[in-house]
Scaffold this motif. Sequence first.
Motif, PDB file in Angstrom:
ATOM      1  N   PRO A   1       0.805  -1.228   0.000  1.00  0.00           N
ATOM      2  CA  PRO A   1       0.000   0.000   0.000  1.00  0.00           C
ATOM      3  C   PRO A   1       0.840   1.283   0.000  1.00  0.00           C
ATOM      4  O   PRO A   1       0.396   2.309  -0.502  1.00  0.00           O
ATOM      5  CB  PRO A   1      -0.824  -0.109   1.295  1.00  0.00           C
ATOM      6  N   HIS A   2       2.055   1.212   0.543  1.00  0.00           N
ATOM      7  CA  HIS A   2       2.855   2.439   0.671  1.00  0.00           C
ATOM      8  C   HIS A   2       3.711   2.717  -0.560  1.00  0.00           C
ATOM      9  O   HIS A   2       4.423   3.706  -0.611  1.00  0.00           O
ATOM     10  CB  HIS A   2       3.737   2.339   1.923  1.00  0.00           C
ATOM     11  N   MET A   3       3.659   1.829  -1.550  1.00  0.00           N
ATOM     12  CA  MET A   3       4.465   2.036  -2.760  1.00  0.00           C
ATOM     13  C   MET A   3       3.578   2.496  -3.905  1.00  0.00           C
ATOM     14  O   MET A   3       2.401   2.163  -3.956  1.00  0.00           O
ATOM     15  CB  MET A   3       5.124   0.725  -3.196  1.00  0.00           C
ATOM     16  N   THR A   4       4.185   3.196  -4.870  1.00  0.00           N
ATOM     17  CA  THR A   4       3.432   3.553  -6.077  1.00  0.00           C
ATOM     18  C   THR A   4       3.250   2.283  -6.914  1.00  0.00           C
ATOM     19  O   THR A   4       3.890   1.247  -6.665  1.00  0.00           O
ATOM     20  CB  THR A   4       4.198   4.571  -6.946  1.00  0.00           C
TER      21      THR A   4
ATOM     22  N   ASN B   1       5.620  -0.985  -7.035  1.00  0.00           N
ATOM     23  CA  ASN B   1       5.075  -2.321  -6.792  1.00  0.00           C
ATOM     24  C   ASN B   1       5.507  -3.293  -7.883  1.00  0.00           C
ATOM     25  O   ASN B   1       5.915  -4.417  -7.606  1.00  0.00           O
ATOM     26  CB  ASN B   1       3.540  -2.272  -6.756  1.00  0.00           C
TER      27      ASN B   1
ATOM     28  N   ARG C   1       0.384   6.416  -9.164  1.00  0.00           N
ATOM     29  CA  ARG C   1      -0.673   6.285  -8.137  1.00  0.00           C
ATOM     30  C   ARG C   1      -0.291   5.254  -7.087  1.00  0.00           C
ATOM     31  O   ARG C   1       0.573   4.412  -7.304  1.00  0.00           O
ATOM     32  CB  ARG C   1      -1.974   5.830  -8.800  1.00  0.00           C
ATOM     33  N   ARG C   2      -0.998   5.325  -5.979  1.00  0.00           N
ATOM     34  CA  ARG C   2      -0.881   4.273  -4.973  1.00  0.00           C
ATOM     35  C   ARG C   2      -2.062   3.317  -5.128  1.00  0.00           C
ATOM     36  O   ARG C   2      -3.112   3.716  -5.632  1.00  0.00           O
ATOM     37  CB  ARG C   2      -0.873   4.883  -3.568  1.00  0.00           C
TER      38      ARG C   2
END
Length: 369
Positions: free
Chosen positions: A97-100, A104, A138-139
Amino acid sequence: NTTNDVVLSIQCAHRSFKTPEGGQVHALRGVDLDIFENEFVTLLGPSGCGKTTLLRCISGFERLDSGDIAIGGESMARRPAHKRPVNTVFQSYALFPHMTVLQNIGYGLEAAGVGRRERIARSEEALEMVGLGDMGQRRPEQLSGGQQQRVALARAIVNRPRLLLLDEPLSALDRNLRQQMQIELKRLQHELGIAFVFVTHDQEEALTMSDRIAIFNGGRIEQLASPREIYDHPASEFVARFIGESNLFSGKIADATLISSTGNPLPLCSKQLDLRNFDNGRQVTAVIRPEHLHLCAPEAPQAQLNARITEVIFLGTEYQLICTLNDQSLIKVRVTDVNTPLSVGQNIGLSYAPEQLHLIAGSTPLRGA
Ligand code: ATP
């Protein structure tokens, strides 16, 4: 367009588990399966039949008790999961969740020591392939479920595995999105040219997407064939019941007819009998699909079965009838002319072309449709 090179070869795979109650579950009971380069193969079967266990054994998250799995001709027996040329896409996307989105996708490449410039280029290319080229920054939380599943796909193809395993990847999506993703997955597989092993519960999904379908039952493959072959020539009663709607009649062959409990002898196709070496006295089960039965007047000379309509179900472009035969068993009939007058309680005749009746050797007592 499959070539004849085997990319995945599974031989005599066995796996059982101890249950907390002290028993044993045989999840795989001798599975043999060869999958060719560039092939789309679906594992289809009821819940608990061993599909996920087989995928987990291929990816290396689970081991076999006996048998072997080879990829590209090389046994995977001693190879840990992270060193196998295989990736898996799950129903849950499991994105960080914390990566773009781009981070990812590139995560696995970074772990494998691929340099930054190449990592970004390859991640962008993978993102482009799943149709999300402009969403790299985006995330995950800023994407819809369908878009997150595409990112998970991009992540799984970015390092070009020999084989992609897909464990019910579309089952969390709504019907429209699922159908759209089915088409895109096929396109993607075609573009990539790698083999896909796809697990689903959904027979329609299996029929539309696969080059071949493996029908699982109780830890074994009951039939492995093209969708058309499985639908037209089911190898067992289980397959006939599992794929599509079917009517089954069991009985003995006598002079090119089937003597069952339905009341009327059912004409069989003599060519099919010759081809299969089915002689008089042989016990068989005959399968006829609802769309191969035709309505006629009860007293018409072509009526091979007599029945009474029990239920009329309107399906938009056709009717499905549930009818009762003389022996009280049920039979399903499809009527494509929606202007045919039909009412519950009506007596009807049914006819079929004998070559549409598919025969399975052996028998079990007659059951309803
Ligand atoms: P579904 O479609 O419901 O996902 P499946 O065909 O994928 O089912 P598996 O998950 O492969 O089935 O399970 C096959 C059988 O093995 C089931 O009876 C299951 O309960 C059992 N099983 C799977 N993993 C384990 C485990 N780790 N311990 C005990 N039993 C297990």
